[in-house]
Design a protein around this motif. Structure first.
Motif, PDB file in Angstrom:
ATOM      1  N   ASP A 363      -1.644 -10.852 -25.745  1.00  0.00           N
ATOM      2  CA  ASP A 363      -1.020 -12.022 -25.116  1.00  0.00           C
ATOM      3  C   ASP A 363      -0.404 -12.961 -26.151  1.00  0.00           C
ATOM      4  N   ARG A 364      -1.220 -13.439 -27.090  1.00  0.00           N
ATOM      5  CA  ARG A 364      -0.804 -14.256 -28.237  1.00  0.00           C
ATOM      6  C   ARG A 364      -0.278 -15.628 -27.856  1.00  0.00           C
ATOM      7  N   CYS A 365      -0.452 -16.050 -26.605  1.00  0.00           N
ATOM      8  CA  CYS A 365       0.170 -17.294 -26.130  1.00  0.00           C
ATOM      9  C   CYS A 365      -0.863 -18.402 -25.955  1.00  0.00           C
ATOM     10  N   SER A 384       0.251 -14.297 -32.854  1.00  0.00           N
ATOM     11  CA  SER A 384      -1.031 -13.718 -33.272  1.00  0.00           C
ATOM     12  C   SER A 384      -2.076 -13.942 -32.185  1.00  0.00           C
ATOM     13  N   GLN A 385      -3.138 -13.174 -32.262  1.00  0.00           N
ATOM     14  CA  GLN A 385      -4.277 -13.341 -31.372  1.00  0.00           C
ATOM     15  C   GLN A 385      -4.823 -14.764 -31.494  1.00  0.00           C
ATOM     16  N   THR A 401      -6.722 -21.373 -34.154  1.00  0.00           N
ATOM     17  CA  THR A 401      -7.029 -20.369 -35.173  1.00  0.00           C
ATOM     18  C   THR A 401      -6.680 -19.000 -34.607  1.00  0.00           C
ATOM     19  N   HIS A 402      -6.324 -18.074 -35.508  1.00  0.00           N
ATOM     20  CA  HIS A 402      -5.717 -16.819 -35.068  1.00  0.00           C
ATOM     21  C   HIS A 402      -6.323 -15.631 -35.794  1.00  0.00           C
ATOM     22  N   ILE A 409      -4.210 -20.561 -39.492  1.00  0.00           N
ATOM     23  CA  ILE A 409      -4.623 -21.772 -38.780  1.00  0.00           C
ATOM     24  C   ILE A 409      -3.365 -22.618 -38.589  1.00  0.00           C
ATOM     25  N   MET A 410      -3.127 -23.064 -37.354  1.00  0.00           N
ATOM     26  CA  MET A 410      -1.894 -23.781 -37.055  1.00  0.00           C
ATOM     27  C   MET A 410      -2.209 -25.119 -36.405  1.00  0.00           C
ATOM     28  N   VAL A 411      -1.504 -26.152 -36.863  1.00  0.00           N
ATOM     29  CA  VAL A 411      -1.624 -27.498 -36.297  1.00  0.00           C
ATOM     30  C   VAL A 411      -0.346 -27.786 -35.513  1.00  0.00           C
TER      31      VAL A 411
END
Length: 480
Positions: A363-365, A384-385, A401-402, A409-411
């Motif tokens: 899915d990654r969404c 990403s997962q 977090t992925h 890690i994305m903000v």
């Protein structure tokens, strides 16, 4: 053809093609000598052939300068200082601006007293005149006074963790939840069969419990007050421990297999299991659980209470996000737009009935939902997962977090979902996430057996950018 006038005849007075108001001040004297009079009459009596393409006027227009008010525009020469009757040209900011914009390289200078005041537009440099007000920011600073002119600089997020802890035996299992940070600044980590407590204030490590060789830790979760820790085990039990005394005060059964996710509200502890059920535990009553929610068709791996304790969101390996309340044992919402397991769930602390959910590898969404009407507000493909989601309580941002395939890690800034930062460092899936009590620091855990601490959010009061600690304060220690 006109006939020639006799010499004795008096020639008619010539007429000028001028406006009627100026006919009195401009006239042509008709008293000439006889010869001149005859030649003049002949001149006026010449036949005229009109041009077919344009209109021919007999005279050019000479304006009357005495009735003009050119002094209002400071275009005439300035009067001599000795002249008392001459009006002084106004020296206002408007006239200086007009003069500077019309004559950027020069402006009218003082007139020469000996020359007549007939040269209207003279290009001379006036060194005493100020330059254009637009060039002087101190006198006319229009841009700086505008609120939108000064754009806020983007917030800097440090790219490296300020602390790293070794966490041996930290499992690489997507369906477990082995890290949580209490409101009393205590970090709980499940490592194999044991649970360890790490004080973020003193860096002291305490072994809370050991479940023995036949059991293992599958989930840990603090109460909101931070005094008690709930532990889910692989045998399906849910235990309550007093962290100050390192003593177990309750053991509750009910699940047939591992309890991999836990969620507290003010008085109720919810547990999700591989047996597809969600149990509601009330530690004030002697029974193991007070109600059972059965709605998922596969293992329950995500569980979060809303901040007002009214709604419980659950995610499962059946790709569903379900929303429950205390008044019914059936889900009030069944959201099925994810195409992979839903483990990552986070309720917004800034907007009522707003929940975010993240899907697995297929899915990654990240999807945003309004639980008041069940509408999906937005969907972002992260590439990403999605393993975890957490909302910042200080600013309207969230962190994800992925796992496969980038382990980042994305903000994100909400609602624009613009990326504030992307952090890397883990070599395996970032399966665990917890937030510090002040909301500024997060800790992430992965199957690479490390816990990394990141300063990514501003404080609630100052909202200053997080300080990059750099390599000099980079520390690494063991959690056990």
């Amino acid at each position: 053809m006109a006939t020639e006038a006799s010499p004795s005849a008096k020639p008619p007075a010539p007429r000028l093609n001028v406006p009627a108001a100026m006919a009195g001040s401009l006239r042509l004297d008709a008293t000439f000598p006889a010869a001149a009079s005859r030649s003049t009459s002949r001149l006026f009596d010449l036949p005229k052939t009109p041009s077919p393409s344009k209109v021919t006027y007999s005279d050019r227009f000479i304006p009357c300068r005495s009735s003009s008010r050119l002094q209002n525009f400071a275009l005439l020469d300035r009067p001599s200082p000795n002249s008392k009757n001459s009006p002084a040209a106004p020296d206002t900011p408007y006239t200086r601006l007009l003069r500077a914009e019309l004559f950027p390289d020069s402006s009218p200078n003082a007139a020469n007293p000996t020359s007549p005041n007939t040269n209207l537009f003279r290009y001379k440099t006036d060194h005493s005149a100020p330059s254009s007000p637009f060039a002087n920011a101190d006198k006319l600073d229009c841009a700086s006074s505008s609120p939108s002119a000064a754009k806020k600089a983007p917030r800097k997020v440090p790219k490296t963790p300020h602390k790293v802890l070794d966490a041996p035996s930290l499992q690489d299992d997507f369906y477990l939840n082995l890290v949580d940070w209490s409101s009393q600044n205590m970090l709980a980590v499940g490592l194999g069969t044991c649970v360890y407590l790490w004080s973020a204030s003193s860096s002291k490590v305490t072994k809370l419990c050991d479940l023995g060789p036949r059991d293992s830790v599958c989930a840990v979760h603090w109460t909101r007050e931070g005094s008690y820790l709930a532990i889910g085990t692989s045998l399906g039990d849910v235990q309550i421990w007093d962290s100050s005394r390192c003593k177990r005060i309750r053991n509750m059964g009910g699940h047939q297999t591992r309890a991999g996710v836990l969620a507290w509200n003010s008085t109720i502890l919810s547990s999700g299991s591989r047996d597809k059920n969600i149990l509601q535990h009330d530690i004030r009553v002697p029974t193991d659980y007070i109600s059972k929610f059965a709605g998922h068709r596969s293992e329950v791996c995500g569980l979060k209470w809303s901040h007002d304790d009214r709604e419980l969101a659950s995610g499962g390996n059946d790709n569903q996000l379900l929303v429950w309340n205390q008044r019914s044992q059936q889900p009030v919402l069944r959201l099925t737009k994810h195409t992979a397991a839903v483990k990552a769930i986070a309720w917004s602390p800034h907007q009522h009935s707003l929940v975010a959910s993240g899907g697995g590898t297929a899915d990654r969404c990240i999807k945003f939902w309004n639980t008041a009407n069940g509408n999906m507000l937005n969907s972002i493909d992260t590439g990403s997962q999605v393993c975890n989601l957490a909302w910042c309580k200080n600013v309207n941002e969230l962190v994800s977090t992925h796992g496969y395939s980038q382990n980042q890690i994305m903000v994100w800034k909400y609602p624009s979902m613009s990326k504030v930062a992307t952090l890397t460092g883990h070599t395996l899936r970032v399966l665990y996430l917890a937030t510090s009590p002040d909301g500024q620091t997060i800790v992430t855990g992965a199957g690479d057996e490390t816990l990394r601490f990141w300063n990514i959010f501003p404080s609630m009061k100052t909202q200053a950018p997080a300080r990059d600690s750099g390599m000099y304060s980079f520390s690494r220690s063991h959690i056990r």
